[in-house]
Design an enzyme around this catalytic site. Structure first.
Site, mmCIF file in Angstrom:
data_model
loop_
_atom_site.group_PDB
_atom_site.id
_atom_site.type_symbol
_atom_site.label_atom_id
_atom_site.label_comp_id
_atom_site.label_asym_id
_atom_site.label_seq_id
_atom_site.Cartn_x
_atom_site.Cartn_y
_atom_site.Cartn_z
ATOM 1 N N CYS A 31 0.833 -1.208 0.000
ATOM 2 C CA CYS A 31 0.000 0.000 0.000
ATOM 3 C C CYS A 31 0.870 1.261 0.000
ATOM 4 O O CYS A 31 1.552 1.542 0.988
ATOM 5 C CB CYS A 31 -0.918 -0.059 1.228
ATOM 6 S SG CYS A 31 -1.773 1.471 1.618
ATOM 7 N N CYS A 34 0.122 3.771 2.739
ATOM 8 C CA CYS A 34 0.583 3.214 4.022
ATOM 9 C C CYS A 34 2.068 3.506 4.219
ATOM 10 O O CYS A 34 2.494 3.884 5.311
ATOM 11 C CB CYS A 34 0.357 1.703 4.075
ATOM 12 S SG CYS A 34 -1.370 1.190 3.968
#
Length: 102
Positions: A31, A34
């Site tokens: 991600c 993230c």
């Protein structure tokens, strides 16, 4: 201070039974947002030792992600006295993360 990796085995001890406020970052290695949020959380943890910063890898701990209704990541949930008090979904600022405890 670095973060604490959470699993189903240590979640209750580190989060629900914590004697200080906890930010739990639900994330995954693939991600992009993230990975962008990781240094923000590291800085927050270093500047605010009164807050415990923890991370849950949703790929490895799917049951925890399901338990907390995580359907988008990154998702940061604030806990205080063992209770979920607020959350933030997506990349965000350190100030926004701190405001979860207001």
């Amino acid at each position: 201070m670095s973060h604490i990796e959470l699993t189903a085995d240590n979640f209750n001890e580190e989060v629900l039974n914590s004697d200080k406020p906890v930010l739990v970052d639900f994330w995954a290695p693939w991600c992009g947002p993230c990975r962008m949020l990781a240094p923000v959380l590291e800085q927050l943890g270093a500047e605010h030792p009164e807050i415990k910063v923890c991370k849950v890898n949703t790929d490895e701990e799917m049951e925890l992600a399901i338990k907390f209704g995580i359907d988008s990541i990154p998702c940061v949930i604030a806990f205080n006295n063992g209770k979920q008090i607020d959350k933030s979904v997506g990349f965000t600022s350190k100030d926004r993360l701190l405001s979860l405890f207001d």
